[in-house]
Write a protein that holds these residues in place. Structure first.
Motif, PDB file in Angstrom:
ATOM      1  N   GLY A  63       4.204   8.182  -3.055  1.00 41.42           N
ATOM      2  CA  GLY A  63       5.060   7.048  -3.369  1.00 41.42           C
ATOM      3  C   GLY A  63       5.716   6.416  -2.158  1.00 41.42           C
ATOM      4  O   GLY A  63       6.558   5.545  -2.292  1.00 41.42           O
ATOM      5  N   VAL A  64       5.345   6.841  -0.957  1.00 44.37           N
ATOM      6  CA  VAL A  64       5.906   6.280   0.271  1.00 44.37           C
ATOM      7  C   VAL A  64       4.988   5.157   0.745  1.00 44.37           C
ATOM      8  O   VAL A  64       3.769   5.309   0.778  1.00 44.37           O
ATOM      9  N   THR A  65       5.580   4.027   1.132  1.00 45.06           N
ATOM     10  CA  THR A  65       4.767   2.892   1.559  1.00 45.06           C
ATOM     11  C   THR A  65       4.248   3.093   2.973  1.00 45.06           C
ATOM     12  O   THR A  65       4.863   3.778   3.779  1.00 45.06           O
ATOM     13  N   TYR A  66       3.113   2.474   3.235  1.00 44.32           N
ATOM     14  CA  TYR A  66       2.599   2.434   4.602  1.00 44.32           C
ATOM     15  C   TYR A  66       3.318   1.272   5.266  1.00 44.32           C
ATOM     16  O   TYR A  66       3.112   0.125   4.905  1.00 44.32           O
ATOM     17  N   ALA A  90       3.353  -0.370  -6.111  1.00 42.99           N
ATOM     18  CA  ALA A  90       2.110   0.031  -5.456  1.00 42.99           C
ATOM     19  C   ALA A  90       1.020  -0.980  -5.785  1.00 42.99           C
ATOM     20  O   ALA A  90       1.039  -1.598  -6.848  1.00 42.99           O
ATOM     21  N   LYS A 129       0.859  -1.177   0.000  1.00 49.92           N
ATOM     22  CA  LYS A 129       0.000   0.000   0.000  1.00 49.92           C
ATOM     23  C   LYS A 129       0.893   1.224   0.000  1.00 49.92           C
ATOM     24  O   LYS A 129       1.834   1.320   0.775  1.00 49.92           O
ATOM     25  N   VAL A 130       0.570   2.168  -0.886  1.00 55.62           N
ATOM     26  CA  VAL A 130       1.437   3.321  -1.088  1.00 55.62           C
ATOM     27  C   VAL A 130       0.598   4.590  -1.022  1.00 55.62           C
ATOM     28  O   VAL A 130      -0.521   4.639  -1.525  1.00 55.62           O
ATOM     29  N   SER A 131       1.176   5.630  -0.420  1.00 55.64           N
ATOM     30  CA  SER A 131       0.496   6.922  -0.383  1.00 55.64           C
ATOM     31  C   SER A 131       0.649   7.607  -1.733  1.00 55.64           C
ATOM     32  O   SER A 131       1.342   7.121  -2.623  1.00 55.64           O
ATOM     33  N   LYS A 188      11.169   1.800   2.046  1.00 53.82           N
ATOM     34  CA  LYS A 188      10.051   2.643   2.454  1.00 53.82           C
ATOM     35  C   LYS A 188       9.455   3.418   1.296  1.00 53.82           C
ATOM     36  O   LYS A 188       8.564   4.230   1.483  1.00 53.82           O
ATOM     37  N   LYS A 189       9.960   3.164   0.087  1.00 53.17           N
ATOM     38  CA  LYS A 189       9.428   3.804  -1.113  1.00 53.17           C
ATOM     39  C   LYS A 189       9.317   2.768  -2.212  1.00 53.17           C
ATOM     40  O   LYS A 189       9.944   1.716  -2.158  1.00 53.17           O
ATOM     41  N   VAL A 190       8.539   3.083  -3.228  1.00 56.56           N
ATOM     42  CA  VAL A 190       8.421   2.223  -4.393  1.00 56.56           C
ATOM     43  C   VAL A 190       9.738   2.270  -5.149  1.00 56.56           C
ATOM     44  O   VAL A 190      10.354   3.324  -5.285  1.00 56.56           O
ATOM     45  N   SER A 196       6.930  -0.739   5.939  1.00 60.25           N
ATOM     46  CA  SER A 196       8.119  -0.915   5.112  1.00 60.25           C
ATOM     47  C   SER A 196       8.223  -2.355   4.658  1.00 60.25           C
ATOM     48  O   SER A 196       7.639  -3.256   5.248  1.00 60.25           O
TER      49      SER A 196
END
Length: 176
Positions: free
Chosen positions: A87-90, A145, A82-84, A120-122, A92
């Motif tokens: 592009g930051v993940t909810y 994502a 799940k990504v905001s 912590k990112k895509v 890690s």
């Protein structure tokens, strides 16, 4: 303080390695838990003798580790998260997540032998699986994502015809 390790400790060394650690770490953790002993001259001699006697066993362990590594060599993981909107993940993607994904593919690997910086990112990352002191495999991990892969690929293709269509329509009435 020099310590002879009695088991593998990721980030420090492998079984039967002689490592230098801070005094408190050796006295308060490694020695009381049985993970290491003080590397005195007599302990080093005993270690050398044990390694000579166990050379064939160690060779068999290394061969088994190489076999596991060969099976894992061509594996690449794609993990959906799940990504905001930025592009930051909810949460890690970490070594435990990689171990779960490998288990889904049929590889039974303990999460403790996997090292990876938390994603912590895509994007593309790399996890290292430590099978043996001399056998390591790097597994590519791609974090994507949940809903994004299908939408961005279709969205530009759909937007381009829509953008052209109104232009043609506005030109046609102008020509009449």
């Amino acid at each position: 303080m020099e310590i002879i390790l009695k088991e593998d400790i990721i980030g420090l060394g492998y079984k039967n390695d002689i490592v230098t650690v801070k005094n408190g770490y050796g006295r308060n953790y490694l020695i009381p838990t049985g993970k290491g002993v003080i590397a005195s001259a007599s302990a080093k001699k005993v270690l050398a003798e044990n390694l000579k006697q166990q050379a064939h066993k160690l060779a068999a362990l290394k061969a088994e580790a190489e076999k596991k590594a060969e099976a894992l060599k061509d594996v690449a993981l794609v993990i959906t998260a799940k990504v905001s909107a930025t592009g930051v993940t909810y949460g890690s993607v970490n070594a435990a997540t990689v171990a779960e994904e490998l288990a889904k593919k049929g590889f039974d690997i303990d999460r403790k032998i996997i090292t990876m910086h938390d994603a912590k990112k895509v994007g593309d990352y790399e996890a290292t699986v430590h099978f043996h002191k001399e056998v390591e495999v790097k597994v590519p991990v791609k974090v994507v994502a949940e809903n994004a892969p299908a939408e961005p690929a279709e969205a530009p293709a759909e937007e381009a015809p829509k953008a052209e269509a109104p232009v043609e329509e506005t030109e046609a009435p102008a020509a009449e």
